[in-house]
Design an enzyme around this catalytic site. Structure first.
Site, PDB file in Angstrom:
ATOM      1  N   LYS A   3      28.595  44.674  -0.226  1.00  0.00           N
ATOM      2  CA  LYS A   3      28.527  44.482   1.224  1.00  0.00           C
ATOM      3  C   LYS A   3      28.675  43.004   1.602  1.00  0.00           C
ATOM      4  O   LYS A   3      29.450  42.664   2.503  1.00  0.00           O
ATOM      5  CB  LYS A   3      27.198  45.031   1.745  1.00  0.00           C
ATOM      6  CG  LYS A   3      26.933  44.790   3.218  1.00  0.00           C
ATOM      7  CD  LYS A   3      25.659  45.463   3.661  1.00  0.00           C
ATOM      8  CE  LYS A   3      24.447  44.906   2.977  1.00  0.00           C
ATOM      9  NZ  LYS A   3      24.161  43.493   3.341  1.00  0.00           N
ATOM     10  N   THR A   4      27.932  42.134   0.927  1.00  0.00           N
ATOM     11  CA  THR A   4      27.966  40.705   1.273  1.00  0.00           C
ATOM     12  C   THR A   4      29.352  40.118   1.024  1.00  0.00           C
ATOM     13  O   THR A   4      29.869  39.341   1.844  1.00  0.00           O
ATOM     14  CB  THR A   4      26.909  39.936   0.467  1.00  0.00           C
ATOM     15  OG1 THR A   4      25.619  40.508   0.719  1.00  0.00           O
ATOM     16  CG2 THR A   4      26.891  38.463   0.856  1.00  0.00           C
ATOM     17  N   ASP A  20      25.511  41.701  10.141  1.00  0.00           N
ATOM     18  CA  ASP A  20      25.062  42.197   8.836  1.00  0.00           C
ATOM     19  C   ASP A  20      23.854  43.113   9.010  1.00  0.00           C
ATOM     20  O   ASP A  20      23.143  43.025  10.011  1.00  0.00           O
ATOM     21  CB  ASP A  20      24.689  40.997   7.964  1.00  0.00           C
ATOM     22  CG  ASP A  20      24.512  41.365   6.498  1.00  0.00           C
ATOM     23  OD1 ASP A  20      24.934  42.459   6.101  1.00  0.00           O
ATOM     24  OD2 ASP A  20      23.960  40.530   5.742  1.00  0.00           O
ATOM     25  N   GLU A  21      23.615  44.000   8.037  1.00  0.00           N
ATOM     26  CA  GLU A  21      22.448  44.903   8.041  1.00  0.00           C
ATOM     27  C   GLU A  21      22.317  45.620   9.389  1.00  0.00           C
ATOM     28  O   GLU A  21      21.238  45.694   9.984  1.00  0.00           O
ATOM     29  CB  GLU A  21      21.160  44.117   7.728  1.00  0.00           C
ATOM     30  CG  GLU A  21      21.168  43.385   6.396  1.00  0.00           C
ATOM     31  CD  GLU A  21      21.080  44.301   5.187  1.00  0.00           C
ATOM     32  OE1 GLU A  21      21.089  45.544   5.375  1.00  0.00           O
ATOM     33  OE2 GLU A  21      21.015  43.801   4.055  1.00  0.00           O
ATOM     34  N   GLN A  24      19.661  53.066   3.904  1.00  0.00           N
ATOM     35  CA  GLN A  24      18.672  52.047   3.566  1.00  0.00           C
ATOM     36  C   GLN A  24      17.946  51.541   4.810  1.00  0.00           C
ATOM     37  O   GLN A  24      17.427  50.424   4.817  1.00  0.00           O
ATOM     38  CB  GLN A  24      19.336  50.883   2.823  1.00  0.00           C
ATOM     39  CG  GLN A  24      19.946  51.290   1.487  1.00  0.00           C
ATOM     40  CD  GLN A  24      20.459  50.094   0.698  1.00  0.00           C
ATOM     41  OE1 GLN A  24      19.699  49.245   0.245  1.00  0.00           O
ATOM     42  NE2 GLN A  24      21.763  50.022   0.531  1.00  0.00           N
ATOM     43  N   ARG A  43      17.598  49.946  -6.838  1.00  0.00           N
ATOM     44  CA  ARG A  43      17.425  48.556  -7.281  1.00  0.00           C
ATOM     45  C   ARG A  43      17.719  48.436  -8.769  1.00  0.00           C
ATOM     46  O   ARG A  43      17.930  47.331  -9.276  1.00  0.00           O
ATOM     47  CB  ARG A  43      15.984  48.068  -7.044  1.00  0.00           C
ATOM     48  CG  ARG A  43      15.481  48.071  -5.611  1.00  0.00           C
ATOM     49  CD  ARG A  43      16.420  47.417  -4.635  1.00  0.00           C
ATOM     50  NE  ARG A  43      17.312  48.418  -4.044  1.00  0.00           N
ATOM     51  CZ  ARG A  43      18.464  48.118  -3.435  1.00  0.00           C
ATOM     52  NH1 ARG A  43      18.876  46.884  -3.372  1.00  0.00           N
ATOM     53  NH2 ARG A  43      19.209  49.074  -2.909  1.00  0.00           N
TER      54      ARG A  43
END
Length: 601
Positions: free
Chosen positions: A32-33, A219-220, A250, A553
């Site tokens: 994503k980043t 973002d997010e 998430q 994770r």
């Protein structure tokens, strides 16, 4: 190497999207980043003026990382621009706008931004002026109401008409706003909500900022609240160049006001919207991805994604049943010792749990087994205020010469209330079992009411106290208990970051992180899903998303453990992907993973 060769075809398609609204539904570990920063780089590479772009994140750390990457991309590509685009948080963007528009609210551009403590002091003054009963209208409750009014953009008259409590809260809100104005100050929520008001009520300001910022990246996006979404919607409405990225699977911060329905409704709100899904996971093994994907499929409110990976199959998901929390913590500690003996680094290991109170047993096991650890993003168990307050009462009850504990009690409960409890504690310390002494201290200091007056996260603090009482109940006398506490709490406080230490943290804190080995502990019904979520399907689905976050994770090895009643979420995992064991004081035993075997005798 050319930057674009580092991206997959779908990542490149997202980053090089033409103008118009675009939502990127990015699965866990899907880059994503990289995709977001590549989009920003593409705009600069295409000749868009850097000052026409804003990129909004949720943390200063994320903003700093993005700026660093963009600078590196530009240097490699030999692209020159006078300065970076605005890359920062919602609140830093809001502060920038209010520097220019503060006069709309009778503030100068030298206004002060009040933090939570400043706001609390104002509300306390208002409670005193209005002579409100403190048992019904605590500062923490009223601050929560004020924040809710602002973040949800409530009509104040409608809100006041709801019930008596909201009517009083509205009166406090009006007085609070007047005091902010007199102080030439905004609070933290104002940095968003006041901007929304300016954009809605001042057309020339809206036109100015829409022309100034013609490309908006967020973002997010699953974590935005009502006021944040309204702010970016107003800014983007003219040019429609809104690029948002996130993962609704998430979305785990509804308690902060986040509303992932903004994510789900994006294509309804933006008629020209295009949706691209990033479904390749670069982080985890196939077995971890399959198990997590099967779990999250049980949620009905979501943007469906088919997460996949080219990584190896990997180990099965290890599920272990223990008799109680103490044995679970000790068993996890032994597993970590085994990993250390095989050459694994402590920094590659994380222990995740649903509530902060669960850290107590795990910390104790790590200390006793000599495993270096740190609490990531929080205080160690015995350094938490509510624990230190109660331990001070216990110490004084068994040692009336303890002036440090006496001073803490007097400071916490004021002189009159403190002296009353101090008078009785020494006698009761000799008469009552330790867990009853704790209960007496809580009841006679009205400690729950004290917490409700001063703090927002009361349920979490009460869980910590409950865990302390449970632990204390295993000791025959208070002296042994306090000796144990003293040994365990030695060196407590905000831990120094250790390069090579096991990381302990809540699943909420783990979002955005990854580790080679992940232990999810206390996967019990009423812990996850938490007992407070069982009556509401939306809350239950958020708990499932939280479990999904915890599982994803893990890069190579995922360990799940429970005691008492196993979580329903364990029953939603594919049995063919699970290696199940039960642990007793006598042996570790492999078992079949079926509904009968997971309930301990």
């Amino acid at each position: 190497m050319n930057h674009w060769s580092k991206l997959s075809p779908i990542q490149r398609q997202a980053a090089q999207h033409a103008n118009g609204p675009l939502l990127i539904a990015a699965g866990a570990g899907s880059g994503k980043t990289l995709t977001l920063t590549s989009r920003l780089f593409h705009l600069l590479e295409s000749g868009v003026d850097s000052q026409k772009i804003i990129a909004i994140t949720f943390t200063n750390k994320a903003a700093k990382e993005m700026a660093h990457r963009i600078h590196a991309f530009a240097v490699d590509a030999k692209i020159n621009f006078s300065e970076l685009p605005f890359i920062g948080t919602f609140h830093s963007l809001g502060a920038r706008i209010l520097k220019e528009e503060g006069h709309f609210f009778q503030r100068t551009n030298g206004f002060t931004i009040f933090d939570e403590e400043d706001s609390a002091n104002l509300v306390k003054q208002i409670i005193k002026i209005m002579d409100l009963p403190k048992d019904r209208y605590s500062p923490a409750m009223l601050i929560g109401k004020i924040s809710e009014i602002k973040n949800e953009l409530y009509n104040i008259e409608t809100f006041a008409a709801t019930n008596k409590q909201n009517q009083v809260a509205t009166a406090v809100f009006r007085a609070y706003e007047a005091m902010l104005e007199r102080n030439n100050a905004f609070d933290f929520d104002d940095l968003i909500t006041k901007v929304v008001l300016v954009l809605e009520q001042k057309p020339e300001a809206l036109a100015l900022y829409q022309e100034r910022w013609q490309h908006i990246l967020v973002d997010e996006f699953q974590d935005v609240n009502t006021s944040q979404y309204q702010m970016i919607s107003l800014l983007a409405r003219a040019h429609q160049n809104l690029f948002v990225i996130g993962d609704d699977a998430q979305s785990i911060y509804s308690f902060r006001g986040s509303d992932f329905r903004n994510f789900l409704n994006f294509s309804k709100d933006w008629e020209r919207a295009k949706i691209i899904k990033l479904e390749e996971n670069y982080r985890s093994t196939k077995n971890i991805i399959r198990a997590a994907s099967e779990l999250i499929k049980k949620n009905t409110l979501q943007t469906p994604k088919d997460l996949w990976t080219n990584n190896p199959e990997g180990s099965l998901i290890r599920v272990t049943a223990f008799r109680n929390g103490e044995e679970e913590a000790w068993g996890i500690g032994e597993k970590i010792q085994e990993l250390i003996r095989t050459g694994e680094a402590l920094k590659d290991i994380a222990i995740l749990y649903r509530t902060n109170a669960q850290s107590r047993a795990m910390e104790q096991a790590c200390i006793q087994q000599g495993v270096a650890y740190e609490i990531f993003g929080g205080l160690k168990f015995y350094a938490r205020k509510e624990i230190k307050d109660i331990v001070a009462g216990l110490r004084f009850s068994l040692n009336p010469n303890d002036s440090v504990s006496k001073e803490r009690i007097l400071k916490t409960f004021n002189k009159k209330g403190g002296e009353t409890i101090l008078r009785d504690l020494p006698r009761l310390g000799e008469e009552l079992p330790i867990h009853e002494l704790i209960q007496y201290f809580i009841e006679n200091t009205k400690y729950v009411e004290y917490l409700e007056r001063h703090f927002k996260n009361v349920p979490e603090r009460l869980e910590n106290i409950k865990e302390l009482i449970n632990f204390a109940s295993s000791f025959k006398n208070g002296h042994d208990f306090l000796e144990k506490v003293a040994l365990l709490s030695s060196g407590d406080g905000r831990p120094k970051l250790q390069e090579n230490a096991v990381k302990l943290m809540t699943m909420h804190m783990a979002k955005g992180l990854e580790f080679k080995h992940v232990f999810l502990i206390g996967i019990n019904e009423n812990l996850i899903p938490h007992e407070r979520s069982l009556m509401n399907n939306d809350d239950l689905e958020e708990e499932r998303r939280l479990m999904y976050v915890g599982m994803t994770r893990a890069k190579e090895n995922l360990h799940l453990s429970f005691y008492d009643l196993p979580s329903r979420f364990l029953g939603e995992l594919p049995p063919e992907l699970i290696e199940f064991k039960t642990v007793s004081p006598y042996r570790e035993e492999n078992r079949d993973w079926d509904e009968d075997s997971i309930y301990l005798d």
